[in-house]
Design a protein around this motif. Structure first.
Motif, PDB file in Angstrom:
ATOM      1  N   ALA A 323       0.854  -1.190   0.000  1.00 34.10           N
ATOM      2  CA  ALA A 323       0.000   0.000   0.000  1.00 34.10           C
ATOM      3  C   ALA A 323       0.887   1.236   0.000  1.00 34.10           C
ATOM      4  CB  ALA A 323      -0.927  -0.001   1.215  1.00 34.10           C
ATOM      5  N   LEU A 324       0.722   2.078  -0.993  1.00 36.93           N
ATOM      6  CA  LEU A 324       1.540   3.278  -1.144  1.00 36.93           C
ATOM      7  C   LEU A 324       0.990   4.397  -0.277  1.00 36.93           C
ATOM      8  CD1 LEU A 324       3.787   4.884  -2.638  1.00 36.93           C
ATOM      9  CD2 LEU A 324       2.099   5.339  -4.437  1.00 36.93           C
ATOM     10  N   VAL A 325       1.831   4.987   0.555  1.00 31.63           N
ATOM     11  CA  VAL A 325       1.431   6.108   1.402  1.00 31.63           C
ATOM     12  C   VAL A 325       1.436   7.370   0.553  1.00 31.63           C
ATOM     13  CG1 VAL A 325       1.971   7.488   3.434  1.00 31.63           C
ATOM     14  CG2 VAL A 325       2.365   5.018   3.471  1.00 31.63           C
ATOM     15  N   ALA A 326       0.241   7.886   0.255  1.00 34.79           N
ATOM     16  CA  ALA A 326       0.137   9.125  -0.517  1.00 34.79           C
ATOM     17  C   ALA A 326       0.362  10.338   0.368  1.00 34.79           C
ATOM     18  CB  ALA A 326      -1.234   9.215  -1.188  1.00 34.79           C
ATOM     19  N   SER A 341       5.373  10.307   2.690  1.00 37.73           N
ATOM     20  CA  SER A 341       4.779  10.089   1.375  1.00 37.73           C
ATOM     21  C   SER A 341       5.778   9.339   0.504  1.00 37.73           C
ATOM     22  CB  SER A 341       4.425  11.422   0.721  1.00 37.73           C
ATOM     23  OG  SER A 341       3.471  12.119   1.476  1.00 37.73           O
ATOM     24  N   GLY A 342       5.295   8.345  -0.211  1.00 40.41           N
ATOM     25  CA  GLY A 342       6.155   7.544  -1.071  1.00 40.41           C
ATOM     26  C   GLY A 342       6.582   6.234  -0.450  1.00 40.41           C
ATOM     27  N   ASP A 343       6.408   6.086   0.874  1.00 44.67           N
ATOM     28  CA  ASP A 343       6.696   4.804   1.513  1.00 44.67           C
ATOM     29  C   ASP A 343       5.648   3.778   1.064  1.00 44.67           C
ATOM     30  OD1 ASP A 343       8.792   5.956   2.853  1.00 44.67           O
ATOM     31  OD2 ASP A 343       7.712   6.188   4.752  1.00 44.67           O
ATOM     32  N   VAL A 344       6.073   2.527   0.948  1.00 41.22           N
ATOM     33  CA  VAL A 344       5.162   1.452   0.569  1.00 41.22           C
ATOM     34  C   VAL A 344       5.075   0.462   1.731  1.00 41.22           C
ATOM     35  CG1 VAL A 344       4.673  -0.427  -1.041  1.00 41.22           C
ATOM     36  CG2 VAL A 344       5.692   1.697  -1.873  1.00 41.22           C
ATOM     37  N   ILE A 345       3.914   0.391   2.369  1.00 35.52           N
ATOM     38  CA  ILE A 345       3.716  -0.518   3.502  1.00 35.52           C
ATOM     39  C   ILE A 345       3.499  -1.930   2.971  1.00 35.52           C
ATOM     40  CG2 ILE A 345       2.237  -1.080   5.469  1.00 35.52           C
ATOM     41  CD1 ILE A 345       1.611   1.888   5.722  1.00 35.52           C
ATOM     42  N   THR A 346       4.319  -2.864   3.441  1.00 31.28           N
ATOM     43  CA  THR A 346       4.284  -4.234   2.922  1.00 31.28           C
ATOM     44  C   THR A 346       3.854  -5.270   3.948  1.00 31.28           C
ATOM     45  OG1 THR A 346       6.641  -4.490   3.441  1.00 31.28           O
ATOM     46  CG2 THR A 346       6.067  -3.725   1.214  1.00 31.28           C
ATOM     47  N   ALA A 347       3.859  -4.921   5.248  1.00 33.84           N
ATOM     48  CA  ALA A 347       3.475  -5.905   6.256  1.00 33.84           C
ATOM     49  C   ALA A 347       3.046  -5.210   7.543  1.00 33.84           C
ATOM     50  CB  ALA A 347       4.629  -6.872   6.546  1.00 33.84           C
ATOM     51  N   VAL A 348       2.167  -5.877   8.288  1.00 32.45           N
ATOM     52  CA  VAL A 348       1.757  -5.431   9.621  1.00 32.45           C
ATOM     53  C   VAL A 348       1.985  -6.595  10.580  1.00 32.45           C
ATOM     54  CG1 VAL A 348      -0.150  -4.644  11.066  1.00 32.45           C
ATOM     55  CG2 VAL A 348       0.039  -3.830   8.716  1.00 32.45           C
ATOM     56  N   ASP A 349       2.811  -6.360  11.582  1.00 30.80           N
ATOM     57  CA  ASP A 349       3.166  -7.412  12.549  1.00 30.80           C
ATOM     58  C   ASP A 349       3.647  -8.675  11.851  1.00 30.80           C
ATOM     59  OD1 ASP A 349       2.600  -5.838  14.742  1.00 30.80           O
ATOM     60  OD2 ASP A 349       0.525  -6.516  14.901  1.00 30.80           O
ATOM     61  N   GLY A 350       4.417  -8.481  10.776  1.00 29.23           N
ATOM     62  CA  GLY A 350       5.007  -9.613  10.075  1.00 29.23           C
ATOM     63  C   GLY A 350       4.111 -10.278   9.059  1.00 29.23           C
ATOM     64  N   GLN A 351       2.831  -9.890   8.989  1.00 29.85           N
ATOM     65  CA  GLN A 351       1.908 -10.467   8.019  1.00 29.85           C
ATOM     66  C   GLN A 351       1.880  -9.608   6.756  1.00 29.85           C
ATOM     67  OE1 GLN A 351      -1.935 -11.290   9.694  1.00 29.85           O
ATOM     68  NE2 GLN A 351      -1.095 -12.153  11.581  1.00 29.85           N
ATOM     69  N   LYS A 352       2.120 -10.233   5.614  1.00 27.40           N
ATOM     70  CA  LYS A 352       2.249  -9.513   4.357  1.00 27.40           C
ATOM     71  C   LYS A 352       0.967  -8.769   3.983  1.00 27.40           C
ATOM     72  CE  LYS A 352       6.463 -10.837   3.447  1.00 27.40           C
ATOM     73  NZ  LYS A 352       7.579  -9.853   3.446  1.00 27.40           N
ATOM     74  N   ASN A 355      -2.403  -5.211  -0.701  1.00 26.11           N
ATOM     75  CA  ASN A 355      -3.065  -4.052  -1.302  1.00 26.11           C
ATOM     76  C   ASN A 355      -3.621  -3.149  -0.213  1.00 26.11           C
ATOM     77  OD1 ASN A 355      -5.787  -5.117  -0.589  1.00 26.11           O
ATOM     78  ND2 ASN A 355      -5.261  -6.681  -2.113  1.00 26.11           N
ATOM     79  N   PRO A 356      -4.055  -1.937  -0.560  1.00 20.73           N
ATOM     80  CA  PRO A 356      -4.572  -0.996   0.438  1.00 20.73           C
ATOM     81  C   PRO A 356      -5.772  -1.502   1.220  1.00 20.73           C
ATOM     82  CG  PRO A 356      -4.041   0.168  -1.583  1.00 20.73           C
ATOM     83  CD  PRO A 356      -3.918  -1.295  -1.891  1.00 20.73           C
ATOM     84  N   ARG A 357      -6.690  -2.229   0.567  1.00 18.88           N
ATOM     85  CA  ARG A 357      -7.860  -2.744   1.287  1.00 18.88           C
ATOM     86  C   ARG A 357      -7.446  -3.686   2.404  1.00 18.88           C
ATOM     87  NH1 ARG A 357     -11.662  -5.988  -1.564  1.00 18.88           N
ATOM     88  NH2 ARG A 357     -10.045  -6.415  -3.071  1.00 18.88           N
ATOM     89  N   GLU A 358      -6.456  -4.517   2.114  1.00 17.09           N
ATOM     90  CA  GLU A 358      -5.985  -5.463   3.119  1.00 17.09           C
ATOM     91  C   GLU A 358      -5.354  -4.727   4.298  1.00 17.09           C
ATOM     92  OE1 GLU A 358      -2.919  -9.229   3.215  1.00 17.09           O
ATOM     93  OE2 GLU A 358      -4.116  -8.875   1.403  1.00 17.09           O
ATOM     94  N   LEU A 359      -4.608  -3.659   4.004  1.00 18.26           N
ATOM     95  CA  LEU A 359      -4.015  -2.864   5.085  1.00 18.26           C
ATOM     96  C   LEU A 359      -5.100  -2.214   5.930  1.00 18.26           C
ATOM     97  CD1 LEU A 359      -1.626  -1.486   6.532  1.00 18.26           C
ATOM     98  CD2 LEU A 359      -1.754   0.328   4.810  1.00 18.26           C
ATOM     99  N   ALA A 360      -6.101  -1.615   5.272  1.00 16.13           N
ATOM    100  CA  ALA A 360      -7.182  -0.945   6.008  1.00 16.13           C
ATOM    101  C   ALA A 360      -7.910  -1.918   6.923  1.00 16.13           C
ATOM    102  CB  ALA A 360      -8.155  -0.301   5.020  1.00 16.13           C
ATOM    103  N   ARG A 361      -8.225  -3.106   6.425  1.00 23.17           N
ATOM    104  CA  ARG A 361      -8.937  -4.089   7.245  1.00 23.17           C
ATOM    105  C   ARG A 361      -8.062  -4.571   8.401  1.00 23.17           C
ATOM    106  NH1 ARG A 361     -10.548  -6.133   2.137  1.00 23.17           N
ATOM    107  NH2 ARG A 361      -9.077  -7.868   2.350  1.00 23.17           N
TER     108      ARG A 361
END
Length: 507
Positions: A323-326, A341-352, A355-361
């Motif tokens: 998920a790209l941080v706008a 801005s420009g960072d790309v989030i690839t995992a939360v607590d080690g879980q890949k 896409n942005p929807r997955e990050l939001a959920r």
């Protein structure tokens, strides 16, 4: 989607004359409703699970329907709408009448007093299902939104008043409570997720007819229809129509796999494309509504967007996952933790994160106050930030002021069909950052990438924009590096996002 087809919420608002279903879908805010059936069941046990039949499917769903139908309800709501003031014309007056027509004076004389806004009652119908023996009922938020009175009717004809326990607009779910002093028949959430191709049985109240059963299969999973930030719908082909909103979809064991909430239709009727909120999403939301009357979600304070192939190439990434941080919100958890801005989030607590929807959920599910490790890419390097989640605000708005005078055209940008001017000059002494898009060719490459007049280009390839020449220089630098696109950070009324603009515009 086409001009005529559209997403529709299949709640039913009956026609004023209470006509049949073919006409009923055409009117909103009617004053008469199709009669509802009702039911109350004493000491009824919960619906028991049943092993799915082997082979291609059962010869009949009759036994299953007989067990689950007593727990499915029709919902009728009333709401008070205000209208009919002088600025809205005189109710009942034909719109083609001119002020010098004698009939115009008749309507004004005998119509409601001018200067007073008239109140009228609107009614709507939907579906729902009982999930506990003491009378908790699940339905859609849009079925009961703004309702001043809610009634729940069972299949045997009995009707009970219902209280709204809580609603969640973001997932379009609502929880009601009814009681008649007896234990009510109820159904259970499915313990496993359905597979594409599994049977699905929908029960509900289409067009106010009550107690209608349809069957089909799960056509797809994970559908995003633009209904909200947590879209993760099941697509089903079991026919659902207006009035099915809030009703259950069952698997072959009689367990609820989804809550019917939307259809894709050019006419308002079913064409075999319906959408249901998955049970794994609904049961967590409903549990929160039952416990606290509302849903508290985690929040990190970033605007995010997908990583397209062009954006990945512009950032030198090998994958489009993440998920790209706008734009991080100033003072938010992500900003405090150093995300930019420009960072790309690839995992939360080690879980890949794909896409942005997955990050939001994922963030929403963690809840406020929790600590999370955010893995992200910056400049090709992987980094990790630990942050404390905040509480998702009830409403967030972003707006950009634009003006159209003092235009300065960057002639080198003409090939891209775009004209820009410094925000600092257009906004006077108040200043402003970036370059405002003051002119755009609808057939140009910039417009094709979604840029619009009034957008503000804040950065190009990470460089701040102050003059039109800055943008031209950034494009030239990208060309010399052999890249195909220049990455723009753009602010508009919808928020901040990245746009990958080809440096070789089509002629």
């Amino acid at each position: 989607m086409g001009r005529t087809a559209r997403w529709r919420r299949p709640e039913h608002r009956p026609f004023r004359m209470a006509l049949f279903s073919g006409v009923a879908a055409l009117a909103l805010g009617a004053t008469l409703a199709t009669p509802l059936a009702g039911f109350a069941m004493a000491e009824a046990p919960p619906v028991e699970s049943q092993t799915a039949p082997a082979g291609l499917g059962p010869k009949s769903f009759a036994d299953l329907v007989e067990r689950v139908k007593p727990a499915v309800v029709a919902i009728k709501t009333k709401a008070i709408e205000v209208g009919g003031g002088p600025e809205e014309g005189v109710p009942g007056m034909p719109p083609e009448l001119s002020p010098d027509d004698p009939l115009y004076r008749f309507f004004r004389h005998f119509g409601p007093p001018q200067g007073r806004r008239q109140k009228h009652v609107t009614q709507a119908q939907g579906s729902g299902f009982v999930i506990t023996s003491d009378g908790y009922v699940v339905t859609n938020n849009h079925v009961v939104e703004h309702a001043t009175q809610v009634e729940v009717s069972f299949d045997d004809g009995r009707t009970l008043p219902a209280k709204i326990v809580g609603t969640d607009k973001r997932t379009d779910l609502a929880l009601l409570k009814i009681s008649d002093g007896n234990k009510l028949a109820h159904v259970d959430w499915a313990s496993t997720s359905p597979r594409i191709g599994d049977w699905v049985i929908a029960v509900g109240n289409p067009f106010g007819l009550g107690g209608t059963v349809t069957a089909g299969i799960v056509s797809a999973r994970g559908r995003d229809i633009g209904a909200g930030p947590y879209d993760d719908f099941l697509q089903i082909d079991a026919p659902v129509n207006r009035g099915n909103s809030g009703g259950p979809s069952f698997d072959e064991r009689g367990q609820v796999i989804g809550v019917n909430t939307a259809i894709y239709s050019p006419s308002g009727g079913s064409i075999g494309i319906g959408f249901a909120i998955p049970a794994e999403v609904a049961k967590d939301v409903i549990a929160a509504l039952k416990d606290k009357g509302q849903v508290a979600r985690g929040w990190i304070g970033v605007q995010i967007q997908p990583v397209t192939q062009e954006i990945a190439e512009s950032l030198g990434l090998k994958s489009t996952k993440g998920a790209l941080v706008a734009q991080p919100q100033r003072g938010g958890p992500a900003d405090a933790a150093g995300l930019k801005s420009g960072d790309v989030i690839t995992a939360v607590d080690g879980q890949k994160i794909d896409n942005p929807r997955e990050l939001a959920r994922r963030i929403a599910t963690l809840g406020p106050g929790k600590t999370a490790d955010i893995t992200y890419l910056r400049g090709g390097s992987e980094k990790t930030a630990r942050l404390k989640l905040g509480k998702l605000p009830s409403e967030k708005e972003a707006a950009t002021e634009t003006e159209d005078d003092g235009v300065e055209q960057g002639s080198a940008l003409a090939a891209y069909g775009i004209e820009v001017a410094p925000a600092s000059e257009l906004r006077g002494r108040g200043g402003g950052e970036g370059l405002i898009v003051v002119g755009i060719d609808p057939n140009g490459s910039a417009a094709q990438k979604g840029l619009q007049q009034g957008d503000v280009i804040l950065e190009a390839n990470g460089r701040s924009m102050k003059r039109p020449g800055d943008l031209s220089d950034a494009i030239d630098a990208v060309k010399k590096e052999g890249r195909k696109s220049v990455l723009l950070r753009v602010k508009s009324q919808g928020g901040t996002r990245f746009v990958a603009l080809s440096v070789s515009p089509a002629s």
